[in-house]
Design an enzyme around this catalytic site. Structure first.
Site, PDB file in Angstrom:
ATOM      1  N   HIS A  99     -11.325 -39.934  51.851  1.00  0.00           N
ATOM      2  CA  HIS A  99     -12.276 -38.859  51.555  1.00  0.00           C
ATOM      3  C   HIS A  99     -13.329 -39.241  50.522  1.00  0.00           C
ATOM      4  O   HIS A  99     -13.010 -39.885  49.526  1.00  0.00           O
ATOM      5  CB  HIS A  99     -11.510 -37.639  51.037  1.00  0.00           C
ATOM      6  CG  HIS A  99     -10.381 -37.233  51.945  1.00  0.00           C
ATOM      7  ND1 HIS A  99      -9.075 -37.524  51.680  1.00  0.00           N
ATOM      8  CD2 HIS A  99     -10.400 -36.587  53.130  1.00  0.00           C
ATOM      9  CE1 HIS A  99      -8.307 -37.065  52.669  1.00  0.00           C
ATOM     10  NE2 HIS A  99      -9.092 -36.496  53.564  1.00  0.00           N
ATOM     11  N   ASP A 142     -10.510 -41.253  47.666  1.00  0.00           N
ATOM     12  CA  ASP A 142      -9.218 -41.841  48.027  1.00  0.00           C
ATOM     13  C   ASP A 142      -9.377 -42.653  49.312  1.00  0.00           C
ATOM     14  O   ASP A 142     -10.492 -43.004  49.693  1.00  0.00           O
ATOM     15  CB  ASP A 142      -8.116 -40.770  48.128  1.00  0.00           C
ATOM     16  CG  ASP A 142      -8.353 -39.799  49.274  1.00  0.00           C
ATOM     17  OD1 ASP A 142      -9.229 -40.059  50.135  1.00  0.00           O
ATOM     18  OD2 ASP A 142      -7.667 -38.753  49.319  1.00  0.00           O
ATOM     19  N   SER A 168      -9.506 -32.222  56.757  1.00  0.00           N
ATOM     20  CA  SER A 168      -9.382 -32.348  55.303  1.00  0.00           C
ATOM     21  C   SER A 168     -10.709 -32.576  54.596  1.00  0.00           C
ATOM     22  O   SER A 168     -10.812 -32.372  53.396  1.00  0.00           O
ATOM     23  CB  SER A 168      -8.435 -33.501  54.950  1.00  0.00           C
ATOM     24  OG  SER A 168      -8.923 -34.713  55.491  1.00  0.00           O
TER      25      SER A 168
END
Ligand code: NAG
Length: 365
Positions: free
Chosen positions: A332, A329, A44
């Site tokens: 990340h 977040d 991600s």
């Protein structure tokens, strides 16, 4: 967080260059990047939309993800650009490298992004969140892309190899083999089956196979990212009280496990360097508190302690000044942090950032 780097070179014949130039012009008229293409593998931290169409909780194609990105929420797990978006800019590409999903035709000649949120080196990592494309399958997809490139270059394998030999490959994966596997004893048996050393060795063994497959398919300039300091992300700080209580902003047990993996990774890269004549670049995790960010222990958007208990929810209100936050977040980095990380990967001469060379040197090699 996770980061990376590595690479190589090839000679060229005039006829092939002419054919390639034609395709590049067709793909993007005014582009003259430092390398003809840029291929990206990972999780991600660099996914740019490959998870949008699959059944998983690891998705980011909703606001406020992308709140500072020109196209809005695209599936990137941050408020703006990922590190590879910024690296593509630094390499001189006009426009970002496209996701594998949904990209066809001559556009593939400038590279593709195969990264998938929640995925890891091991196939099962991330399954607690749903479907994903593990590293092995990303490499399979790349093989398919190379077959398509072969057709675009009229079956001229010499020309294909010449092209791929000049491209940058970026692989950064492994965080989820801990976060969404080894550290989840209720969902995965790995921590019961393997001690930390054995588990790290198994990961490196699989990763070696995957990177070697990239080499066999034509990759020569490969940047391999180290697993980031996932002991310091808001998610872990929210899970383990201890870190904040003893004045450290990181979970030290996790740091130790990662150090083990990092050492093995370094060995692997040196070995590949010797055996395959690859030129490698390794980015080690950034040193603690990057002073330029006011807030380093909690996410700009999220829920619960440190905004770190789950990721940012649809239409949640993020913090106002994203440039002050290291983390967007629970997991990340922000666009602002990615600018710092990509900049280091691109041209830092510090060994702790990129070794034995940075991406700019890789591009020129
Ligand atoms: C294939 O490409 C090579 C170099 O990339 C070139 O020298 C050769 O002429 C090409 N062959 C054909 C049949 O076009």
């Amino acid at each position: 967080m996770g980061f990376l780097g590595n690479m190589t070179v090839a000679a060229a014949a005039a006829a092939a260059l002419l054919a390639l130039a034609t395709f590049e012009i067709a793909a993007c008229s005014t582009e003259s990047p430092q390398v003809p293409c840029f291929f990206i593998f990972g999780d991600s931290l660099v996914d740019n939309g490959n998870n949008n169409g699959i059944l998983t909780l690891a998705r980011a194609n909703y606001l406020p993800y992308g709140v500072d990105f020109p196209d809005g929420a695209t599936g990137r797990f941050t408020n703006g650009r990922t590190t590879v978006d910024i690296l593509a800019e630094l390499l001189g590409f006009q426009g970002f490298i496209r996701p594998y999903e949904g990209t066809r035709g001559a556009a593939i000649l400038r590279g593709l992004n195969y990264a998938s949120g929640a995925s890891g080196i091991r196939e099962e990592s991330g399954s607690n969140l749903g479907a994903h494309i593990p590293m092995g399958e990303q490499v399979q997809r790349f093989r398919g892309t190379v077959r398509q490139i072969g057709r675009l270059l009229r079956g001229n394998q010499t020309a294909v190899n010449e092209l791929l030999g000049r491209c940058i490959f970026y692989a950064a994966i492994g965080s989820n083999d801990y976060l969404n596997n080894y550290f989840m004893p209720d969902s995965y048996s790995t921590s019961a089956d393997y001690d930390p050393k054995t588990y790290a060795a198994l990961l490196i063994q699989d990763y070696t196979r995957q990177l070697t497959a990239l080499y066999d398919t034509g990759a020569r300039k490969v940047a391999v990212g180290a697993v980031g300091q996932i002991g310091c992300i808001p998610y872990q700080l929210a899970r383990y009280d201890g870190a904040a209580a003893n004045g450290s902003r990181c979970n030290e047990r996790i740091l130790l496990l990662l150090l083990l993996l990092l050492l093995l990774l370094l060995l692997l890269l040196l070995l590949l360097l010797l055996l395959l004549l690859l030129l490698l670049l390794l980015l080690l995790p950034p040193p603690p508190p990057p002073q330029r960010f006011d807030v380093i222990d909690k996410g700009c958007c999220g829920v619960g302690r440190n905004n770190g208990q789950i990721t940012c929810l649809p239409l949640q209100q993020p913090c106002d000044d994203r440039s002050k936050y290291l983390f967007w977040d629970a997991f990340h980095p922000t666009d602002a942090a990615n600018v710092v990380l990509a900049g280091k990967a691109f041209n830092s001469t510090a060994r702790s950032d990129a070794y034995p060379r940075n991406i700019q040197q890789l591009a020129a090699a």
